[in-house]
Design an enzyme around this catalytic site. Structure first.
Site, short mmCIF file in Angstrom:
data_model
loop_
_atom_site.label_atom_id
_atom_site.label_comp_id
_atom_site.label_asym_id
_atom_site.label_seq_id
_atom_site.Cartn_x
_atom_site.Cartn_y
_atom_site.Cartn_z
N GLU A 294 -10.85 2.59 -3.16
CA GLU A 294 -12.02 3.48 -3.21
C GLU A 294 -12.71 3.83 -1.94
OE1 GLU A 294 -10.92 2.43 -7.18
OE2 GLU A 294 -11.96 1.27 -5.63
N ALA A 308 0.79 3.29 -5.95
CA ALA A 308 0.61 3.13 -7.55
C ALA A 308 -0.76 3.28 -7.86
CB ALA A 308 1.18 2.03 -7.95
N TYR A 309 -1.64 2.41 -7.20
CA TYR A 309 -3.02 2.45 -7.72
C TYR A 309 -3.74 3.86 -7.60
CZ TYR A 309 -7.93 1.29 -7.86
OH TYR A 309 -9.27 1.07 -8.01
N ARG A 310 -3.35 4.60 -6.69
CA ARG A 310 -3.88 6.14 -6.56
C ARG A 310 -3.15 7.00 -7.18
NH1 ARG A 310 -4.24 5.70 0.09
NH2 ARG A 310 -6.12 4.27 0.09
N ARG A 341 -9.75 0.87 -11.00
CA ARG A 341 -8.87 1.29 -11.82
C ARG A 341 -8.20 -0.29 -12.75
NH1 ARG A 341 -4.02 4.48 -11.14
NH2 ARG A 341 -4.06 4.43 -13.30
#
Length: 403
Positions: A294, A308-310, A341
């Site tokens: 972030e 993948a996180y986003r 997340r």
């Protein structure tokens, strides 16, 4: 630091382990001091023909404050034929965990033992400061450089009959020192980066047959010795040449200390990345190093990837985050807001133990400690089953679905 930092004092600094305090309920009740250090301050204790020789001296814990008449003892049962006997020196008889040196909450704390210089057969008194939080630790390390778990340090480093003990208390990795002739010419012009030194350590300690935990610890010891060897050969010509002004001397000293701190701060992270690659985790596919999760937040590692996180459609339960901190006593809270997340935060540390109370606080905050297998014994027996080894963590992230 002002009162006991003068030329009439010598400091020994270390981070208290679970075996030093009463945190893991071990039989040893008091700080471990390397024999070479103990005999340097108390030469009359070096009586090998006597079983468990000891002596008593005055110790002042000024951070609390507390004054005790404590015991310096050489447990030398091993020299007297006792099977599985000890051969170590400690300070004991502090009166239980009311002393800051035995308080389980002091586990991991940076601690100064300031010994007053005396001529034998006199006994030095000792003034102790147990750092109570990260701010105090930063002040100390700004003065003497980084103090890592399991590695004590003298300050000033060279002290008469204590001159030869520095290597002994820094756990020398045999064969990793670099001679002056072995230093690449480019390193003399510009001090090598942490990544360059680590790659040299990997070449000297490939250790691919060892599990990740052992490989990590052996290489870090090796890299530390490479760093200090290069520092010695690069800096000594400047020191021997002298300085035209005090300001020039102070500037050079600050450069050396800042370089040591920078090395200590990144070393574990870079070694961990190298081991991930050796364990066939593909960067960008299985993990991302130093991504931006972030705005203003940059965790050390995300799994399986920052993309993948986003992706809002990628399930949260298939995401992992690993933070890397050499010590975690006060710094573990810094990771709680990284990678929002990921609800459960993994934290790799080399700290030799935490108190049960602090471990409970970490657990409630969703922090899972990852600890190399070789130092798990320093944690309370109630905590050890809940720790994860680096090898186990790598096995878990291998199983994460990538899509």
């Amino acid at each position: 630091m002002d009162e006991y930092g003068g030329p009439e004092f010598v400091w020994f600094l270390k981070r208290l382990s679970g075996n030093d305090t009463l945190e893991n309920k071990a039989h040893q009740a008091g700080p471990y001091i390397p024999r070479e250090v103990m005999f340097g301050f108390f030469p009359s204790l070096n009586r090998p023909v006597e079983k468990n020789p000891d002596l008593w001296f005055d110790l002042y814990v000024d951070s609390d404050p507390d004054h005790q008449r404590v015991r310096a003892v050489w447990y030398n049962n091993k020299l007297h034929g006792t099977k599985d006997g000890r051969n170590e020196t400690r300070f004991t008889n502090f009166g239980g965990q009311a002393s800051a040196l035995l308080d389980p909450e002091s586990t991991g704390a940076l601690t100064i033992f300031a010994f007053r210089k005396v001529d034998p057969p006199g006994l030095p008194d000792c003034h102790v400061w147990v750092c109570r939080h990260g701010t105090e630790e930063d002040l100390v390390e700004d003065h003497v450089g980084p103090i890592e778990p399991g590695k004590g340090q003298l300050w000033p480093p060279q002290q008469g009959n204590l001159r030869s003990i520095k290597n002994a208390i820094q756990w020398v990795a045999a064969g990793c020192r670099i001679s002056e002739a072995e230093i690449p010419d480019a390193w003399r012009i510009k001090f090598p980066t942490g990544a360059e030194i680590i790659q040299t350590a990997v070449k000297m300690r490939p250790d691919l047959g060892l599990n990740p935990d052992k490989r990590l610890m052996r290489r870090r010891d090796c890299e530390f010795q490479i760093f200090r060897s290069v520092e010695q050969w690069v800096e000594m010509p400047h020191i021997q040449a002298g300085f035209p002004t005090v300001d020039d001397f102070v500037a050079r000293a600050q450069t050396i200390l800042q370089r040591r701190k920078a090395r200590s701060g990144r070393s574990l992270e870079l070694h961990t990345r190298q081991i991930f690659l050796e364990e066939r985790l593909v960067e960008g596919t299985h993990f991302t190093h130093q991504p931006v999760s972030e705005d203003g937040k940059r965790p050390d590692f995300l799994f399986p990837s920052v993309s993948a996180y986003r992706d809002p459609l990628f399930p949260k339960d298939r995401l992992r985050m690993l933070a890397v901190k050499t010590t975690c006593r006060d710094r573990w809270r810094q990771i709680l807001n990284e990678a929002e997340r990921v609800p459960a935060k993994h934290l790799l540390t080399l700290q030799e133990g935490v108190s049960e109370a602090q471990f409970g606080e970490m657990t409630r905050a969703g922090v899972q400690l990852v600890v190399p297998a070789g130092i798990m014994k320093n944690f309370p027996t109630t905590v050890q089953p809940h720790l994860q080894t680096l090898e186990s963590f790598i096995g878990d992230v291998r199983l994460l679905p990538l899509g």
